[in-house]
Design an enzyme around this catalytic site. Structure first.
Site, PDB file in Angstrom:
ATOM      1  N   ASP A 179      56.819 -12.185 -20.098  1.00  0.00           N
ATOM      2  CA  ASP A 179      56.124 -10.916 -19.635  1.00  0.00           C
ATOM      3  C   ASP A 179      56.781 -10.276 -18.423  1.00  0.00           C
ATOM      4  O   ASP A 179      57.067 -10.649 -17.454  1.00  0.00           O
ATOM      5  CB  ASP A 179      54.599 -11.244 -19.480  1.00  0.00           C
TER       6      ASP A 179
ATOM      7  N   ASP B 125      55.845  -1.893 -19.423  1.00  0.00           N
ATOM      8  CA  ASP B 125      55.417  -3.020 -19.347  1.00  0.00           C
ATOM      9  C   ASP B 125      55.595  -3.881 -21.012  1.00  0.00           C
ATOM     10  O   ASP B 125      55.403  -3.121 -21.672  1.00  0.00           O
ATOM     11  CB  ASP B 125      53.770  -3.085 -18.978  1.00  0.00           C
TER      12      ASP B 125
ATOM     13  N   HIS C 220      46.037  -2.268 -20.447  1.00  0.00           N
ATOM     14  CA  HIS C 220      45.498  -1.473 -19.488  1.00  0.00           C
ATOM     15  C   HIS C 220      46.210   0.048 -19.439  1.00  0.00           C
ATOM     16  O   HIS C 220      47.214   0.064 -19.873  1.00  0.00           O
ATOM     17  CB  HIS C 220      45.855  -2.109 -18.092  1.00  0.00           C
TER      18      HIS C 220
ATOM     19  N   HIS D 268      47.904  -1.540 -13.398  1.00  0.00           N
ATOM     20  CA  HIS D 268      46.709  -1.672 -14.080  1.00  0.00           C
ATOM     21  C   HIS D 268      45.629  -0.402 -13.273  1.00  0.00           C
ATOM     22  O   HIS D 268      45.264  -0.635 -12.043  1.00  0.00           O
ATOM     23  CB  HIS D 268      46.073  -2.846 -13.818  1.00  0.00           C
TER      24      HIS D 268
ATOM     25  N   GLU E  42      48.081  -5.468 -25.075  1.00  0.00           N
ATOM     26  CA  GLU E  42      48.602  -6.858 -25.099  1.00  0.00           C
ATOM     27  C   GLU E  42      47.795  -7.926 -25.380  1.00  0.00           C
ATOM     28  O   GLU E  42      47.055  -8.407 -24.712  1.00  0.00           O
ATOM     29  CB  GLU E  42      49.107  -7.229 -23.485  1.00  0.00           C
TER      30      GLU E  42
ATOM     31  N   GLU F 157      53.184  -7.679 -26.013  1.00  0.00           N
ATOM     32  CA  GLU F 157      52.817  -6.616 -25.435  1.00  0.00           C
ATOM     33  C   GLU F 157      53.769  -5.385 -25.742  1.00  0.00           C
ATOM     34  O   GLU F 157      55.145  -5.702 -25.328  1.00  0.00           O
ATOM     35  CB  GLU F 157      52.653  -7.089 -23.895  1.00  0.00           C
TER      36      GLU F 157
HETATM   37 CO    CO Z   1      50.610  -5.551 -19.035  1.00  0.00          CO
END
Ligand code: CO
Length: 295
Positions: free
Chosen positions: A84, A95, A157, A165, A189, A281
């Site tokens: 990640d 992200d 998020h 976030h 995610e 994600e």
């Molecule tokens: Co994330």
């Protein structure tokens, strides 16, 4: 509403994510030190003109999130490894995460496929203009149809400049929310597991975030705090990065700053029944009627 700088910077960050990801999927192999994986990804991001938006998270099996190697970490990659990582350009973040089946287990292969399918289904649900409850339901249903569970206390998020976030949560289960996503930047995610579907707080992660500005008497800590706010602003960073820059004295400064309430340290998040977890994600931009996947 999104301005041009937000959209263009996020797209650029997303482009870097795609390049780093496609190479990383080839070179990450069982037996490589996690610290080598993290550093190679972080260096590749910088080489391509971005900056890491947070330390690379490398969760093995039941470690769902917030595991980044520390400066002397000897852990090697094996099992179900989640990678990640995020890239930022001028504070705008793309992200993303993918999972690797390093020991080629049949069960983990299915888990990873389920997380990828859940992500695709969630994005389709967003394209149909569905509510947060319906998006969560798409993820939950995909998990249960394949005989697994989605982790309920981890979620997607909203993202804003310097804020990974930024307030809105995109659930991995049907929370009955009737909110529809507005124009903005979002990370989706799903985390899928053979276990119970909950994570608990494990050990401190060495991943920190600036919480509030404040004075600190210790000169070393003051110097490090200045560096943190200039270099990372309010995005997460880790002790490994600071030890690299300042040596081991960074560790004591981090603990001073944490005790003073200036830094928040995240905990490692571990699946409750210690069952393996897969994660997929992506970051999307919702712009007018369009839903654009940027990673
Ligand atoms: Co994330």
């Amino acid at each position: 509403m999104l301005d041009k700088e937000a959209v263009e910077s996020t797209r650029k960050a997303g482009e870097i994510v795609r390049k780093v990801k496609s190479e990383a999927k080839d070179w990450i192999k069982q037996g490589i030190l996690l610290i080598e994986i993290a550093e190679k990804i972080e260096e590749h991001i910088v080489k391509l003109g971005g900056k890491p938006a947070f330390p690379v998270n490398l969760g093995i099996n039941e470690y769902a999130a917030h595991y980044t190697p520390n400066h002397e970490d000897k852990t090697i990659a094996y099992g179900l490894l989640k990678v990640d990582f995020g890239v930022h350009v001028k504070g705008y973040v793309a992200d993303n995460a993918f999972s690797l089946n390093l020991d080629k287990s049949e069960k983990n292969k299915k888990l990873i496929e389920a997380s990828e399918l859940a992500l695709a289904e969630a994005i389709e649900s967003i394209k149909r203009g569905e509510t947060l409850g319906e998006i969560g339901s798409a993820i939950q249903t995909t998990a249960s149809d394949t005989g697994f569970s989605a982790i309920q206390n981890l979620s997607g998020h909203s993202i804003e400049q310097w804020e990974l976030h930024s307030g809105l949560t995109i659930p991995n289960y049907n929370n009955n929310s009737s909110i529809v996503l507005e124009e903005g930047i979002y990370a989706i995610e799903p985390f899928i597991t053979t276990g119970e579907g909950k994570v608990y707080d494990g050990k401190p992660s060495g991943i920190y975030q600036l919480k509030k500005s404040g004075g600190i008497r210790d000169a070393n800590a003051r110097e490090i705090l200045k560096y943190i706010s200039e270099e990372y602003n309010t995005l997460p960073f880790c002790s490994r990065w600071l030890v690299k820059k300042f040596g081991r004295r960074a560790l004591i400064s981090l603990s001073f700053l944490e005790s003073a309430g200036i830094l928040h340290q995240f905990t490692q998040l571990v699946e409750k029944s210690k069952a393996p977890v897969a994660q997929s994600e992506a970051t999307i931009i919702i712009l007018g009627e369009d839903v654009e996947v940027v990673t």
